[in-house]
Design a protein around this motif. Structure first.
Motif, mmCIF file in Angstrom:
data_model
loop_
_atom_site.group_PDB
_atom_site.id
_atom_site.type_symbol
_atom_site.label_atom_id
_atom_site.label_comp_id
_atom_site.label_asym_id
_atom_site.label_seq_id
_atom_site.Cartn_x
_atom_site.Cartn_y
_atom_site.Cartn_z
ATOM 1 N N ARG A 118 63.848 65.698 -21.708
ATOM 2 C CA ARG A 118 62.973 66.067 -20.597
ATOM 3 C C ARG A 118 61.912 65.010 -20.355
ATOM 4 O O ARG A 118 61.594 64.676 -19.208
ATOM 5 N N ARG A 119 61.367 64.454 -21.428
ATOM 6 C CA ARG A 119 60.354 63.407 -21.271
ATOM 7 C C ARG A 119 60.950 62.145 -20.661
ATOM 8 O O ARG A 119 60.309 61.480 -19.856
ATOM 9 N N MET A 120 62.164 61.802 -21.055
ATOM 10 C CA MET A 120 62.814 60.612 -20.473
ATOM 11 C C MET A 120 63.093 60.814 -18.989
ATOM 12 O O MET A 120 62.859 59.902 -18.181
ATOM 13 N N ILE A 121 63.551 62.000 -18.603
ATOM 14 C CA ILE A 121 63.804 62.285 -17.182
ATOM 15 C C ILE A 121 62.497 62.221 -16.403
ATOM 16 O O ILE A 121 62.438 61.652 -15.305
ATOM 17 N N LEU A 126 61.517 58.594 -15.959
ATOM 18 C CA LEU A 126 62.322 57.971 -14.911
ATOM 19 C C LEU A 126 61.850 58.398 -13.523
ATOM 20 O O LEU A 126 61.800 57.589 -12.594
ATOM 21 N N PHE A 127 61.496 59.665 -13.391
ATOM 22 C CA PHE A 127 60.994 60.155 -12.106
ATOM 23 C C PHE A 127 59.682 59.467 -11.742
ATOM 24 O O PHE A 127 59.485 59.073 -10.587
ATOM 25 N N VAL A 128 58.800 59.290 -12.715
ATOM 26 C CA VAL A 128 57.527 58.618 -12.455
ATOM 27 C C VAL A 128 57.760 57.161 -12.058
ATOM 28 O O VAL A 128 57.151 56.652 -11.107
ATOM 29 N N ILE A 129 58.651 56.491 -12.753
ATOM 30 C CA ILE A 129 58.957 55.087 -12.413
ATOM 31 C C ILE A 129 59.536 54.987 -11.009
ATOM 32 O O ILE A 129 59.142 54.112 -10.220
ATOM 33 N N ALA A 130 60.453 55.883 -10.680
ATOM 34 C CA ALA A 130 61.039 55.875 -9.334
ATOM 35 C C ALA A 130 59.978 56.156 -8.275
ATOM 36 O O ALA A 130 59.985 55.539 -7.199
ATOM 37 N N LEU A 156 71.159 69.897 -13.813
ATOM 38 C CA LEU A 156 69.750 70.096 -14.121
ATOM 39 C C LEU A 156 69.431 71.570 -14.327
ATOM 40 O O LEU A 156 68.621 71.923 -15.189
ATOM 41 N N GLY A 157 70.074 72.435 -13.544
ATOM 42 C CA GLY A 157 69.884 73.869 -13.735
ATOM 43 C C GLY A 157 70.348 74.313 -15.107
ATOM 44 O O GLY A 157 69.670 75.076 -15.793
ATOM 45 N N TYR A 158 71.497 73.810 -15.543
ATOM 46 C CA TYR A 158 71.989 74.126 -16.885
ATOM 47 C C TYR A 158 71.036 73.575 -17.940
ATOM 48 O O TYR A 158 70.713 74.244 -18.908
ATOM 49 N N PHE A 159 70.600 72.359 -17.726
ATOM 50 C CA PHE A 159 69.713 71.705 -18.686
ATOM 51 C C PHE A 159 68.403 72.472 -18.843
ATOM 52 O O PHE A 159 67.898 72.655 -19.940
#
Length: 139
Positions: free
Chosen positions: A31-34, A37-41, A14-17
């Motif tokens: 970034r939007r997909m991640i 996924l965070f919101v769903i989790a 994630l740091g590299y990304f």
């Protein structure tokens, strides 16, 4: 034990990304997909708290709250890196803009072209004119 390796790898990836150059639409899409996924989790962990504990035990963490803490640390680091990079970019832009303005004003003064100045510059010029007049007046 393996959860620590997984978390460290996640932080590195994630740091590299986050730190790589932006400029492509695919970067924004990932970034939007991640984020999605965070919101769903997050929604699932609120609706089904036992799910978070189950996932935590599955990956080797004792409690769901600990897993949540680890995830929040990763998100916090991403935000810090992103804000740091954004701040550097803004400082770079501000420096270039200040240099450009200084060069334009110097060029305009050299060619005796009227350039609108800020109020501070006008006030400084007026105070210098008053000082010159008082120096020139006989005592």
């Amino acid at each position: 034990m393996w959860i620590q390796i997984l978390l460290i790898l996640a932080i590195i990836v994630l740091g590299y990304f986050v730190m790589r150059r932006t400029g492509s639409d695919s970067h924004l899409a990932v970034r939007r997909m991640i984020f999605a996924l965070f919101v769903i989790a997050a929604i699932l962990s609120v609706l089904f708290p036992q799910w978070l504990s189950w996932v935590a035990r599955l990956v080797g963490v004792g409690r769901g709250t600990d897993l949540l803490l680890y995830a929040l640390v990763i998100v916090f680091l991403i935000i810090v890196f992103t804000q740091y990079r954004r701040n550097l970019a803004l400082q770079r832009q501000l420096t270039l803009l200040a240099r450009k303005i200084a060069l334009l004003e110097a060029d305009a003064r050299a060619h005796r072209v009227d350039v609108p100045r800020s109020q501070d510059a006008t006030a400084d010029d007026q105070s210098q004119a008053v000082t010159r007049q008082s120096d020139a007046s006989p005592s």
